[in-house]
Enzyme design. Structure first.
Site, mmCIF file in Angstrom:
data_model
loop_
_atom_site.group_PDB
_atom_site.id
_atom_site.type_symbol
_atom_site.label_atom_id
_atom_site.label_comp_id
_atom_site.label_asym_id
_atom_site.label_seq_id
_atom_site.Cartn_x
_atom_site.Cartn_y
_atom_site.Cartn_z
ATOM 1 N N ASP A 47 -9.425 -3.995 -5.339
ATOM 2 C CA ASP A 47 -8.776 -3.498 -4.120
ATOM 3 C C ASP A 47 -9.404 -2.147 -3.804
ATOM 4 O O ASP A 47 -9.405 -1.243 -4.633
ATOM 5 C CB ASP A 47 -7.271 -3.355 -4.381
ATOM 6 N N SER A 77 0.824 -1.199 0.000
ATOM 7 C CA SER A 77 0.000 0.000 0.000
ATOM 8 C C SER A 77 0.868 1.263 0.000
ATOM 9 O O SER A 77 1.665 1.450 -0.924
ATOM 10 C CB SER A 77 -0.945 -0.065 1.201
ATOM 11 N N HIS A 81 -7.232 -5.841 -0.030
ATOM 12 C CA HIS A 81 -6.102 -4.931 -0.013
ATOM 13 C C HIS A 81 -4.889 -5.681 0.498
ATOM 14 O O HIS A 81 -4.817 -6.062 1.669
ATOM 15 C CB HIS A 81 -6.430 -3.749 0.903
#
Length: 522
Positions: free
Chosen positions: A434, A208, A463
């Site tokens: 996602d 991320s 995610h």
């Protein structure tokens, strides 16, 4: 002398790390003291394995002034148990910005394939300002930490007040430090870790926000970038307002996919037998909740709160029972048998139902998001125009995403954002569905990093990809890269078994790794 040699070689980082000095101005004798420190490793905790070691480094608050104020940088490691196969060190980051990473070597080391694990000393660290690394605070209340604020003309002035208050409180509580809590400085910290460990290069696994951190490192220190896996990518061209706005743009196709999924199962769920009928049912529910909040599991649920849960629609098998339960509550009917209503409430409210007492993660989030780039609009009127427009264009979440943020009142950044103009032979990994770093964002990172390869999990939900699902088709590709250093010859698209949307055997997506999964994090 053996120990000193890599440290002397590491002095070359000054050319990249400290812009005020050139390589010819820096000699081994004049290298800043922070490069010569040796980690004092110790057992992290009596209740943790002895192999899990911690240390604290001193790094410059401002790398332009390497002899000035220092801050603590907490690091950890679990060493490879097979020195004969050891390739080097792998730094780990879970995302955020503001996510702690000190315990990642334990959490990830237990899940990695043995042939990968044997090759690396796993290195965790709390990024500067986070956790045990000279943590910062803005002194924010729980309410001030929540930035999911819908746009309404009658409440916009209070939104402006909130944004200004957050910026002012951060400046008041951490003003001398805030300008230096940035991605570029965290990348410099990573290179300091590399240098004091005596490594010529580092490998890296970042999720991320950690993908952007890894990308920035690859551009600032390309000659020290080894095997980098960037999982669930941030688009460098969209930092950071655009990355919040992409939550709105990409929620719309996810919502459309959900309406089709629910329509195909109308006999089971009763929300409508066409995608339009399902959509009409949902928006009627939102309108009803806006007029009179729904009493659901002891909480009053407004239409705005329903819309703010946009992330759940990336998981049709979880979103559908939630909407059914809300509809039953709105109509005063008994809850349908089967779904756990408490769990459905958690899906709806996310982490907001139990906001943390500390605002450390939020303080670092705004420091990075506001301090990485000067592209944030400075006038409240632009946010109001954008929020009003996007509420119509992207009705699920558009106004939340474009509404005013504290960055409108933040001090100007001390550095420009990092250009992505150097080749980076890294591996990017992405799920198709996602909610936090949507596919378009991951594709943007892949495009930005020339020389990268992408592994895309078609139909993949959630995610985070690598090690988040033991059946993921992406893991084999990542493991091959981490053990050999060879990228796939071309981009790879794979699919793990049945489409993820067809799997409804669990109430929530599996999240075995400590990847930030709240509604407002990367």
């Amino acid at each position: 002398m053996k120990r000193l040699a890599p440290l002397l070689a590491a002095a070359g980082l000054i050319a990249s790390t400290v812009p005020l000095l050139t390589a010819t101005q820096v000699s081994a004798a004049s290298a800043p003291e922070y490069l010569s420190q040796k980690p004092s490793w110790h057992r992290c905790s009596p209740d943790q394995p002895a192999s899990y070691e911690c240390a604290t480094l001193k790094v410059p608050l401002d790398y332009r002034r390497p002899q000035g104020t220092t801050i603590d940088l907490a690091i950890s490691r679990v060493k490879s148990e097979n020195p004969a196969k050891r390739h080097g060190v792998m730094l780990l980051n879970p995302g955020g910005p503001g996510g702690p990473g000190l315990d990642l070597p334990l959490a990830m080391g237990e899940m990695m394939a043995k042939d990968v694990r044997d090759q690396y000393d796993l290195i965790g660290f709390d990024p500067r300002g986070v956790g045990s690394s000279s943590p910062i605070t803005c002194g924010l209340t729980d309410a001030e930490q929540n930035f999911d604020r819908p746009y309404r003309p009658e409440t916009f002035s209070s939104d402006v007040t909130w944004a200004r208050t957050v910026a002012d409180k951060c400046r008041e509580n951490a003003g001398s430090v805030l300008p230096h809590i940035t991605t570029r400085n965290t990348a410099r910290d990573m290179d300091t870790i590399r240098a004091v460990l005596g490594e010529r290069k580092v490998s890296y696994l970042g999720y991320s926000y950690g993908t952007y951190l890894g990308a920035v490192y690859s551009q600032m220190f390309p000659e020290r970038t080894d095997r980098f896996v960037l999982d669930s990518g941030v688009d460098p061209k969209m930092i950071w307002r655009g990355m919040i706005q992409v939550w709105a743009t990409e929620a719309e196709p996810a919502f459309a996919r959900w309406t089709g999924w629910a329509a195909e199962r109308s006999a089971e769920y009763g929300l409508g037998d066409t995608p339009k009928a399902v959509s009409d049912t949902f928006w009627a529910l939102v309108a009803r909740a806006d007029k009179e909040p729904i009493d659901f599991e002891g909480q009053k649920i407004s239409g705005d709160l329903i819309r703010s849960a946009r992330g759940v629609f990336f998981y049709p098998a979880q979103a559908t029972p939630l909407v059914v339960a809300l509809k039953a509550a709105a109509e005063g009917k008994p809850q349908p048998a089967g779904p756990d209503t408490a769990e459905l409430k958690r899906l709806l409210t996310g982490d907001r139902a139990a906001a943390p007492a500390s605002d450390n993660g939020t303080a670092v989030f705004w420091s990075v998001v506001c301090g990485d780039t000067g592209s944030w609009p400075r006038y409240a009127e632009q946010y109001e125009r954008d929020a009003a427009k996007d509420k119509i264009k992207y009705p699920l979440y558009g106004d939340f995403a474009s509404n005013i943020k504290p960055c409108a009142f933040w001090d100007r950044p001390v550095e420009s954002a990092t250009p992505m103009n150097k080749k980076a032979n890294v591996l990017t990994v992405q799920n198709e569905w996602d909610s936090q770093t949507p596919l378009s964002s991951g594709q943007g990172m892949h495009r930005a990093l020339k020389g990268s390869r992408m592994v895309l999990v078609a139909g993949g939900e959630g995610h985070g990809v690598y090690m988040t699902d033991p059946t993921s088709c992406a893991d084999a590709q990542v493991n091959t890269y981490l053990t050999t250093g060879r990228l796939p010859a071309e981009d790879v698209t794979c699919q793990t078994g049945p489409a993820a949307a067809e799997r409804s055997d669990s109430a929530t997506p599996s999240k075995p790794l400590p990847i930030p999964s709240g509604p407002g994090r990367f």
